[in-house]
Scaffold this motif. Structure first.
Motif, PDB file in Angstrom:
ATOM      1  N   SER A  53       0.854  -1.185   0.000  1.00  0.00           N
ATOM      2  CA  SER A  53       0.000   0.000   0.000  1.00  0.00           C
ATOM      3  C   SER A  53       0.892   1.237   0.000  1.00  0.00           C
ATOM      4  O   SER A  53       1.623   1.484   0.953  1.00  0.00           O
ATOM      5  N   LEU A  54       0.861   1.988  -1.101  1.00  0.00           N
ATOM      6  CA  LEU A  54       1.633   3.218  -1.215  1.00  0.00           C
ATOM      7  C   LEU A  54       0.654   4.376  -1.323  1.00  0.00           C
ATOM      8  O   LEU A  54      -0.540   4.183  -1.540  1.00  0.00           O
ATOM      9  N   GLY A  55       1.137   5.596  -1.209  1.00  0.00           N
ATOM     10  CA  GLY A  55       0.274   6.765  -1.329  1.00  0.00           C
ATOM     11  C   GLY A  55      -0.325   6.891  -2.719  1.00  0.00           C
ATOM     12  O   GLY A  55      -0.012   6.126  -3.633  1.00  0.00           O
ATOM     13  N   ALA A  56      -1.157   7.884  -2.904  1.00  0.00           N
ATOM     14  CA  ALA A  56      -1.844   8.086  -4.180  1.00  0.00           C
ATOM     15  C   ALA A  56      -0.891   8.479  -5.303  1.00  0.00           C
ATOM     16  O   ALA A  56      -1.131   8.179  -6.469  1.00  0.00           O
ATOM     17  N   ARG A  57       0.218   9.137  -4.943  1.00  0.00           N
ATOM     18  CA  ARG A  57       1.169   9.595  -5.955  1.00  0.00           C
ATOM     19  C   ARG A  57       2.507   9.845  -5.277  1.00  0.00           C
ATOM     20  O   ARG A  57       2.569  10.261  -4.135  1.00  0.00           O
ATOM     21  N   GLY A  58       3.596   9.613  -6.015  1.00  0.00           N
ATOM     22  CA  GLY A  58       4.924   9.884  -5.481  1.00  0.00           C
ATOM     23  C   GLY A  58       5.112  11.368  -5.213  1.00  0.00           C
ATOM     24  O   GLY A  58       4.293  12.201  -5.602  1.00  0.00           O
ATOM     25  N   SER A  59       6.223  11.707  -4.558  1.00  0.00           N
ATOM     26  CA  SER A  59       6.502  13.095  -4.197  1.00  0.00           C
ATOM     27  C   SER A  59       8.012  13.315  -4.192  1.00  0.00           C
ATOM     28  O   SER A  59       8.770  12.458  -4.628  1.00  0.00           O
ATOM     29  N   SER A  60       8.439  14.429  -3.633  1.00  0.00           N
ATOM     30  CA  SER A  60       9.882  14.698  -3.557  1.00  0.00           C
ATOM     31  C   SER A  60      10.586  13.690  -2.653  1.00  0.00           C
ATOM     32  O   SER A  60      11.805  13.540  -2.741  1.00  0.00           O
ATOM     33  N   ALA A  61       9.853  12.974  -1.836  1.00  0.00           N
ATOM     34  CA  ALA A  61      10.450  11.937  -0.990  1.00  0.00           C
ATOM     35  C   ALA A  61      10.670  10.645  -1.759  1.00  0.00           C
ATOM     36  O   ALA A  61      11.345   9.751  -1.278  1.00  0.00           O
ATOM     37  N   GLY A  62      10.131  10.532  -2.973  1.00  0.00           N
ATOM     38  CA  GLY A  62      10.298   9.331  -3.781  1.00  0.00           C
ATOM     39  C   GLY A  62       8.999   8.938  -4.440  1.00  0.00           C
ATOM     40  O   GLY A  62       7.969   9.587  -4.293  1.00  0.00           O
ATOM     41  N   GLY A  63       9.048   7.852  -5.186  1.00  0.00           N
ATOM     42  CA  GLY A  63       7.833   7.329  -5.780  1.00  0.00           C
ATOM     43  C   GLY A  63       7.656   7.614  -7.255  1.00  0.00           C
ATOM     44  O   GLY A  63       6.581   7.389  -7.795  1.00  0.00           O
ATOM     45  N   ALA A  64       8.698   8.092  -7.921  1.00  0.00           N
ATOM     46  CA  ALA A  64       8.596   8.264  -9.370  1.00  0.00           C
ATOM     47  C   ALA A  64       8.579   6.886 -10.022  1.00  0.00           C
ATOM     48  O   ALA A  64       9.097   5.925  -9.478  1.00  0.00           O
ATOM     49  N   SER A  65       7.980   6.817 -11.184  1.00  0.00           N
ATOM     50  CA  SER A  65       7.999   5.599 -11.984  1.00  0.00           C
ATOM     51  C   SER A  65       9.029   5.820 -13.082  1.00  0.00           C
ATOM     52  O   SER A  65       8.922   6.772 -13.861  1.00  0.00           O
ATOM     53  N   THR A  66      10.053   4.967 -13.121  1.00  0.00           N
ATOM     54  CA  THR A  66      11.146   5.163 -14.075  1.00  0.00           C
ATOM     55  C   THR A  66      11.770   3.830 -14.459  1.00  0.00           C
ATOM     56  O   THR A  66      11.876   2.937 -13.621  1.00  0.00           O
ATOM     57  N   PRO A  67      12.190   3.678 -15.700  1.00  0.00           N
ATOM     58  CA  PRO A  67      12.950   2.478 -16.082  1.00  0.00           C
ATOM     59  C   PRO A  67      14.455   2.721 -15.898  1.00  0.00           C
ATOM     60  O   PRO A  67      14.911   3.865 -15.772  1.00  0.00           O
ATOM     61  N   VAL A  68      15.223   1.654 -15.910  1.00  0.00           N
ATOM     62  CA  VAL A  68      16.677   1.745 -15.747  1.00  0.00           C
ATOM     63  C   VAL A  68      17.293   2.654 -16.808  1.00  0.00           C
ATOM     64  O   VAL A  68      18.160   3.481 -16.495  1.00  0.00           O
ATOM     65  N   ASP A  69      16.848   2.536 -18.070  1.00  0.00           N
ATOM     66  CA  ASP A  69      17.431   3.365 -19.141  1.00  0.00           C
ATOM     67  C   ASP A  69      17.320   4.853 -18.837  1.00  0.00           C
ATOM     68  O   ASP A  69      18.236   5.623 -19.116  1.00  0.00           O
ATOM     69  N   ASP A  70      16.188   5.277 -18.279  1.00  0.00           N
ATOM     70  CA  ASP A  70      16.037   6.691 -17.939  1.00  0.00           C
ATOM     71  C   ASP A  70      16.971   7.100 -16.816  1.00  0.00           C
ATOM     72  O   ASP A  70      17.486   8.219 -16.802  1.00  0.00           O
ATOM     73  N   MET A  71      17.220   6.214 -15.848  1.00  0.00           N
ATOM     74  CA  MET A  71      18.162   6.553 -14.780  1.00  0.00           C
ATOM     75  C   MET A  71      19.577   6.697 -15.330  1.00  0.00           C
ATOM     76  O   MET A  71      20.325   7.562 -14.891  1.00  0.00           O
ATOM     77  N   LEU A  72      19.931   5.879 -16.310  1.00  0.00           N
ATOM     78  CA  LEU A  72      21.246   6.035 -16.942  1.00  0.00           C
ATOM     79  C   LEU A  72      21.312   7.370 -17.682  1.00  0.00           C
ATOM     80  O   LEU A  72      22.332   8.065 -17.639  1.00  0.00           O
ATOM     81  N   ARG A  73      20.225   7.750 -18.349  1.00  0.00           N
ATOM     82  CA  ARG A  73      20.177   9.060 -19.023  1.00  0.00           C
ATOM     83  C   ARG A  73      20.319  10.195 -18.007  1.00  0.00           C
ATOM     84  O   ARG A  73      20.958  11.211 -18.280  1.00  0.00           O
ATOM     85  N   PHE A  74      19.711  10.033 -16.848  1.00  0.00           N
ATOM     86  CA  PHE A  74      19.819  11.030 -15.778  1.00  0.00           C
ATOM     87  C   PHE A  74      21.283  11.210 -15.376  1.00  0.00           C
ATOM     88  O   PHE A  74      21.785  12.331 -15.301  1.00  0.00           O
ATOM     89  N   GLY A  75      21.968  10.102 -15.103  1.00  0.00           N
ATOM     90  CA  GLY A  75      23.377  10.176 -14.729  1.00  0.00           C
ATOM     91  C   GLY A  75      24.230  10.811 -15.812  1.00  0.00           C
ATOM     92  O   GLY A  75      25.110  11.629 -15.539  1.00  0.00           O
TER      93      GLY A  75
END
Length: 178
Positions: A53-75
């Motif tokens: 059970s998670l909150g209704a939506r992520g926030s600055s504390a976490g909870g984004a939906s992201t794939p690994v490829d996007d995290m590599l793009r972020f870095g």
């Protein structure tokens, strides 16, 4: 809003085309569901789990939906200076406060760890049914992304094992015959 800001100032400039903060009731078929283990007599029951059970939506504390490829793009976007100038990059990736006896330090939004085999910076977190870790190893020119939608010790153990492998010094080349 926070969501508009992160989309226009971080996700889009970094090329993170599949990253967002969807409402949990609007999740797509490709979005992972967070699971927690079922406990029985103080131990994890084998092959038994329930949706977390998670909150209704992520926030600055976490909870984004992201794939690994996007995290590599972020870095890559941070390293290329598309998200931060050099002065702010240095603030982000340099330790400012020692956290504990391990010697880890907190930067401005990152955990910085320095060992004889090089430094890393990044951040991770856990929530019910999730584990996430993102680290950049500049000396090794390597990024580590670990994501799990099941909150057992597997995520942290995998992160620790991969961290150890990345930090290994490569063996010296064999000496040429004389």
């Amino acid at each position: 809003t926070y969501y508009d800001y992160t989309r226009t100032r971080i996700f889009e400039p970094a090329g993170m085309t599949s990253t967002a903060f969807p409402r949990r009731d609007e999740r797509g078929a490709a979005d992972a569901v967070a699971y927690e283990p079922v406990m029985e007599a103080g131990a994890i029951k084998r092959d038994a789990f329930v949706a977390a059970s998670l909150g209704a939506r992520g926030s600055s504390a976490g909870g984004a939906s992201t794939p690994v490829d996007d995290m590599l793009r972020f870095g890559e976007a941070i390293a290329a200076g598309r998200l931060l100038d050099k002065a702010h990059f240095d603030l982000l990736t340099r330790g400012h406060v020692t956290m504990d006896a391990t010697g880890q330090q907190y930067g401005y939004g990152t955990i910085v760890e320095t060992t004889p085999n090089g430094a890393s910076w990044g951040h991770g977190g856990r929530a019910p049914g999730t584990h996430f870790e993102f680290r950049v190893y500049q000396r090794q020119a390597t990024m580590l992304v670990v994501m799990s939608n099941y909150n057992t010790i597997g995520g942290p153990e995998l992160t620790s094992a991969l961290d150890d492998l990345i930090r290994l010094d490569p063996p010296a080349p064999p000496a040429s015959p004389s």
